[in-house]
Design a protein around this motif. Sequence first.
Motif: not given
Length: 95
Positions: A1-5
């Motif tokens: 899981m990646a966090i975006d802006k």
Amino acid sequence: MAIDKETVKKVAFLSRLKIEEDKIEATEREFNKILQWIEQLSEVNTDGVEPLVSVNDCSLQMRQDIVNDGNLAEQVLANAPMKEYGYFGVPKVVE
């Protein structure tokens, strides 16, 4: 899981944090590092490991639960900055 802006902005809003626009990318990288560390923890094999309440392997000694008034009023009030009639004195807060 990646966090975006956008997720960084949403988390900042929900946690009532003010993150400047120029700091959003750095915060995004920090969040992603934290998530990578958490993913590493999920790889640890914990089969057969009992959950811990405390890292100290000791038990507390139990004492009798006897109700008393303590008879320590004088000692308790000895360090009070203000005392009146055997009670703590406090400044008036409601007029």
